[in-house]
Scaffold this active site. Structure first.
Site, PDB file in Angstrom:
ATOM      1  CB  SER A 166      12.773  21.993 -16.138  1.00 29.50           C
ATOM      2  OG  SER A 166      12.007  23.169 -16.277  1.00 29.50           O
ATOM      3  CE  LYS A 217      11.594  19.134 -11.571  1.00 25.90           C
ATOM      4  NZ  LYS A 217      10.324  19.416 -12.254  1.00 25.90           N
ATOM      5  CG  HIS A 268      -1.659  -1.272   1.430  1.00 21.46           C
ATOM      6  ND1 HIS A 268      -2.840  -1.607   0.798  1.00 21.46           N
ATOM      7  CD2 HIS A 268      -1.315  -2.362   2.174  1.00 21.46           C
ATOM      8  CE1 HIS A 268      -3.209  -2.820   1.173  1.00 21.46           C
ATOM      9  NE2 HIS A 268      -2.286  -3.317   1.994  1.00 21.46           N
ATOM     10  CD  GLU A 274       8.399  11.785 -15.835  1.00 23.56           C
ATOM     11  OE1 GLU A 274       7.704  12.553 -16.506  1.00 23.56           O
ATOM     12  OE2 GLU A 274       9.312  12.187 -15.090  1.00 23.56           O
TER      13      GLU A 274
END
Ligand code: ARG
Length: 485
Positions: free
Chosen positions: A285, A291, A164, A298
């Site tokens: 970024s 970043k 979980h 992804e």
């Protein structure tokens, strides 16, 4: 106009038609813009077919040779990018046949003897898939190897195990990595298994019912390296379950890779800070200079969507089709190519990401040693002293609640405090609640104890070595030297 003068221009099936095809239908039905990718397989199949036609006497030796050599010339043209594909000629099969006839004259018109595009395309996709299964198989072995290498490299480093997404019990980082290696090993088994079902040669099935001409399909099968012939001609031209199986394999594999990607993304976040991807596998970024983004992971997660979609697409195309061939089946190719391309794009990147991943072992260890993770060990301690597990669970829960109230870790409670919650507890519990002891205790088969993980790693390594040796024996067997492959 007479029938002779208005036969559909350039259509190999034009005999019974008057007038030319509406350009809108032509645009709809053309597939050469994607099925040109079958060209080298189509040529391989046509050459075997022509050789057989020569042997059984449906062609003269001279005609058969002319066709085989003509096709060889077309192959060179394709490999060097000098073949002009004509969308008006519908698909790869008709483009090649027209080009052959242009090249060698009317003999080219004999190639399609005892054959239909229906069994021809079934053969082509089978040959394509056979080569693709081999290539994807090699890529997948590479990723599995990277996972095993990483698992070996991180030795006995601990990390928190989650259920979980909450701290559950401590585990070895290697154990976590090997979980993915196991999933991918099963994916590889699925792929190899599918390879066996591709070993049926469909040519000879004709449009749907076979042919009355005296062909020798066994000869073609031998020539192309197939062990068996398709048993049923209707099935051979209309069945697409081998493609579906590959798409299902791809969807399951990408689902596994998507979960792996999700773990990597979480681990690389500032909140977890368990790991970092190397610069060359991260992106920045355009606005925020600080970043460092895990875009590769992804995309690995995102591309699972299209691969699952490809499976659903083909299932949906096939599900309502009466036997045998229907043109809907032309829609099988784009999902097939897309899944194959996506896997071949993602697998090498995933391999590099795993190899390049750097772990923050101190963060992992601190997180693994959470204040309440020894709760199960406390319950097990009580079970060993005769307390029924349900009661032990409850008493350990009371101890956790007490520790939370006192703002202490479970292991920071005194024996007296513990005894108040768990009367049967003994002093040895404090040794059992240390991180190394909690890990070592889980020594069941497949468990997280260093000894169990070492065994698992060894078995996985031996299996992989064997598989690599097996695949090496046949590597390149089915892959033509196509510019794309
Ligand atoms: N391009 C077609 C396909 O991929 C080839 C078979 C065409 N057969 C036919 N009967 N029109 O399915």
């Amino acid at each position: 106009m007479t029938a002779k003068t208005v036969i559909k221009k350039d259509k190999l099936w034009g005999g019974r038609f008057f007038g030319s095809t509406d350009y809108l239908l032509e645009r709809l039905s053309t597939s050469v813009n994607f099925d040109y990718r079958l060209a080298l397989f189509d040529i391989e199949g046509s050459q075997a077919h022509a050789r057989m036609l020569g042997e059984v006497g449906l062609l003269t030796c001279d005609e058969s040779c002319k066709i085989v050599l003509g096709l060889e010339k077309l192959k060179k043209k394709i490999q060097t990018g000098n073949f002009n594909w004509d969308p008006g000629a519908e698909d790869v099969h008709m483009n090649l046949e027209l080009a052959l006839t242009e090249l060698i004259g009317p003999t080219g018109k004999k190639l399609h003897t005892a054959r239909s595009r229906n069994d021809q395309v079934a053969l082509d996709t089978c040959l394509y898939l056979r080569a693709t299964v081999e290539q994807v198989g090699v890529d997948l072995l590479g990723l599995r190897e990277a996972l095993l290498d990483k698992a070996a490299a991180v030795k006995d480093a601990p990390m928190p195990g989650y259920t979980h997404l909450q701290h559950a019990q401590p585990i070895l980082l290697a154990h976590h990595l090997l979980a993915y290696a196991q999933m991918l090993s099963r994916d590889q088994e699925r792929l190899n298994n599918l390879g066996q079902r591709l070993d049926y040669m469909p040519l000879g099935s004709g449009a749907l019912s076979g042919t009355g001409l005296p062909i020798d399909p066994e000869r073609v099968a031998r020539d192309l390296g197939f062990s068996r012939l398709s048993e049923n001609s209707l099935d051979a031209v209309a069945g697409r379950d081998h493609l579906l199986e590959f798409l299902a394999f791809g969807a399951i594999l990408m689902t596994h890779l998507s979960r792996l990607a999700e773990d990597l993304i979480l681990w690389c976040s500032q909140e977890f800070a368990f790991a970092e991807l190397p610069d060359e596998l991260s992106t920045g970024s355009s606005m925020m200079p600080q970043k460092k983004n895990p875009d590769g992971a992804e995309l690995m997660r995102g591309k699972a969507g299209r691969v699952i979609g490809n499976l659903v697409t083909l299932l949906t195309v096939v599900k309502g089709l009466p036997l045998s061939y229907n043109r809907d089946l032309q829609e099988d190719k784009e999902p097939l190519f897309d899944t194959a391309d996506t896997l071949r794009l993602i697998l090498p990147v995933a391999t590099k990401m795993i190899a390049g991943l750097k772990f923050n072992f101190e963060r992992l260890r601190l997180a693994a040693d959470g204040p309440y993770t020894p709760a199960t060990d406390l319950a097990d301690h009580l079970v060993r002293r005769g307390v029924p597990f349900r009661e032990a669970h409850n008493q350990a829960g009371v101890a956790v609640a007490y520790a939370l109230k006192k703002n202490k870790a479970l292991a920071e409670l005194t024996l007296d405090e513990l005894k108040r919650c768990c009367p049967k507890v003994e002093k040895s519990i404090f040794d059992e609640m240390t991180l190394p002891a909690m890990l070592a205790a889980r020594s069941t088969f497949g468990g997280t104890a260093p000894s169990s993980v070492a065994r698992q790693l060894k078995t996985a390594r031996l299996k992989l070595i064997w598989e690599i040796q097996e695949i090496k024996k046949g590597i390149g067997r089915y892959v033509p030297s196509h510019p794309e492959s």
